[in-house]
Design an enzyme around this catalytic site. Structure first.
Site, mmCIF file in Angstrom:
data_model
loop_
_atom_site.group_PDB
_atom_site.id
_atom_site.type_symbol
_atom_site.label_atom_id
_atom_site.label_comp_id
_atom_site.label_asym_id
_atom_site.label_seq_id
_atom_site.Cartn_x
_atom_site.Cartn_y
_atom_site.Cartn_z
ATOM 1 N N GLY A 80 9.768 48.261 104.576
ATOM 2 C CA GLY A 80 10.275 47.434 104.266
ATOM 3 C C GLY A 80 9.675 46.296 102.878
ATOM 4 C CD GLU A 81 4.616 44.685 104.180
ATOM 5 O OE1 GLU A 81 4.518 42.814 104.561
ATOM 6 O OE2 GLU A 81 3.830 45.685 104.350
ATOM 7 C CD GLU A 93 21.417 55.992 100.225
ATOM 8 O OE1 GLU A 93 21.391 57.398 99.352
ATOM 9 O OE2 GLU A 93 20.815 55.476 100.774
ATOM 10 N N PRO A 97 4.233 55.436 98.866
ATOM 11 C CG PRO A 97 2.644 56.819 99.550
ATOM 12 C CD PRO A 97 2.465 55.350 99.270
ATOM 13 N NE ARG A 98 12.715 57.763 98.015
ATOM 14 C CZ ARG A 98 13.731 56.850 99.624
ATOM 15 N NH1 ARG A 98 13.299 56.364 99.945
ATOM 16 N NH2 ARG A 98 15.069 56.886 99.414
ATOM 17 C CG ASN A 145 17.371 50.328 92.500
ATOM 18 O OD1 ASN A 145 17.109 49.823 91.128
ATOM 19 N ND2 ASN A 145 17.180 49.217 93.286
ATOM 20 N N PRO A 146 14.275 51.172 89.639
ATOM 21 C CG PRO A 146 15.127 51.748 87.696
ATOM 22 C CD PRO A 146 16.242 51.942 88.706
ATOM 23 C CG LEU A 147 18.168 47.851 88.420
ATOM 24 C CD1 LEU A 147 19.718 48.258 89.543
ATOM 25 C CD2 LEU A 147 18.077 47.164 87.288
ATOM 26 C CD GLU A 148 14.230 48.380 95.593
ATOM 27 O OE1 GLU A 148 12.770 48.303 95.611
ATOM 28 O OE2 GLU A 148 14.684 48.089 96.737
#
Length: 446
Positions: free
Chosen positions: A311-312, A60, A269-270, A336-339
């Site tokens: 954050g990387e 988010e 990893p998430r 999210n695939p958009l990054e």
């Protein structure tokens, strides 16, 4: 119903705190800033008329980032407070915005905690991301005179059914929202069915499409590739993987190495706390691992670069030639695939994508994403992708075209924010007594 809810929440508070304490055994950062969860926050001296943005955690926060950057540009004299719920979300806010915003944890939804928070912060505008609906927070923030916006709003069918079981409480919460900017029409229909006023609704798309790669980021990506000494080695990204997915990805990657022995797997990893176990698994599978936290180049014998830092991922996604999106090969709803798409990276996902079904459908329809009905086909598809540069380039162009076409949600919410801020003058936002005041007028139309 709100009073009954509050009593129940007070009774459950010891369990909530116990849960936070237990989580702190794995993530010590949960032990810090406890007083903020009870509304005891501090802002720089002289802060008045605060713009307050709330996003739960890392996903988010990333979605909110384009909007926050816009607010900082458009309202440079306003103090901006960013609240989160998790330490990882808080760390990402610090990394993205440093001292440009103030930070705190969102208070527990207890009447006393919320009132203490509002008394100290005195916000003019609250922007909530996605589906952060809390009865006491919305009631007391509305009573204080603060305008409230739900941005990037989404509402699954399951969530809508849960809210529908408490119709009076849900209608009361929605009545305090001055504007709801939904991601997709189906989300708007569900909000309306629960009692949201049509005058408060707009469908703006998702702000995740507003993420854009600039020249500074491209330069930084090149610097990272050079520092890691990747040279021309092909890179497969496995982004935000969940338990069970690493085995699928590593099995497919090992097959890929038979025809592409210099390949590198960038594995993220998430949850970083799992990285030690994931590193052991990679080594057990015969793969040499370079930890990102070691801050060293990837050696010729290293096959895996394990992203064990926070954050990387957004920046390092730009190193990939192909990306596999985590949470979709096992039933976790997909990430999210958009990054990756924003960097011009073609993406592959599995069958479990309910969290991003609309986004994935647009990408798939444009030819920018491959959706696997069977995760066991991953190795075959990866071999096809890495052996076909023209196909990868076509998918990259298609993805960037979708990003450009769907962009604009942050600007739409920013316009609403400017209108709401202009309505109430420069010194509004000092909390009134709980229970007083009314809902601010709603001017946005569907």
């Amino acid at each position: 119903m709100r009073h009954v809810y509050s009593v129940l929440l007070y009774l459950l508070t010891p369990l909530v705190l116990l849960r936070l304490l237990l989580r702190s055994l794995r993530e010590p950062a949960y032990r810090r800033h406890w007083l903020e969860r009870f509304g005891l926050v501090s802002l720089p001296a002289g802060s008045r008329g605060v713009i307050w943005v709330h996003a739960v955690s890392v996903g988010e926060v990333h979605a909110a980032a384009p909007l926050v950057a816009l607010l900082l540009r458009e309202h440079p004299k306003q103090q901006l407070l960013f609240t989160t719920t998790t330490p990882s979300g808080r760390a990402l806010v610090r990394e993205l915005f440093a001292a440009r915003v103030s930070q705190a944890y969102l208070p527990l939804d207890l009447p006393g905690a919320v009132q203490r928070f509002l008394t100290r912060v005195r916000p003019r505008l609250l922007i909530l991301l996605e589906t952060e609906l809390w009865p006491n927070l919305l009631e007391q923030t509305g009573a204080s005179g603060c305008k409230q916006v739900l941005a990037n709003a989404r509402l699954s069918a399951a969530s809508a059914r849960r809210y529908a079981r408490l119709p009076s409480l849900t209608r009361a919460m929605l009545s305090h929202l001055d504007h709801v900017a939904c991601q997709w029409p189906v989300d708007g229909e569900r909000f309306l069915a629960l009692g949201l006023s049509p005058q408060a609704l707009a469908v703006t798309g998702t702000s995740k499409f507003d993420y854009a790669v600039d020249d500074r980021m491209r330069s930084e990506r090149q610097a990272q590739r050079a520092a890691l000494m990747l040279g021309g080695r092909p890179v497969l990204l496995a982004a935000s993987t969940h338990p069970g997915e690493e085995a699928l990805v590593i099995g497919a990657f090992k097959q890929l190495l038979t025809g592409m022995p210099n390949g590198v797997l960038l594995l993220a990893p998430r949850h970083p706390r799992r990285c030690a176990a994931v590193a052991r698994y990679c080594r057990d599978e015969g793969l040499s691992v370079c930890l990102r936290s070691e801050s060293r180049p990837v050696r010729a014998q290293d096959s895996v670069l394990l992203l064990d830092t926070l954050g990387e991922l957004r920046l390092l996604s730009g190193l990939a030639d192909v990306a596999v999106i985590g949470g979709s090969l096992v039933d976790r709803g997909g990430q999210n695939p958009l990054e990756a798409v924003a960097w011009g990276v073609p993406v592959i996902c599995g069958p479990y994508t309910r969290n991003f079904d609309d986004v994935n459908a647009r990408l798939a329809d444009a030819g920018a994403l491959i959706r696997l009905s069977d995760p066991e086909r991953l190795a075959q598809v990866l071999n096809e992708m890495f052996s076909d540069p023209a196909r990868r380039m076509a998918m990259a162009r298609a993805g960037l075209a979708v990003m450009a076409r769907e962009r604009g949600a942050s600007a739409a919410v920013g316009k609403v924010a400017a209108e709401l801020l202009s309505d109430d003058g420069p010194d509004q936002g000092v909390p009134a007594a709980v229970g007083g005041g009314g809902v601010a007028r709603k001017e946005s139309s569907a």
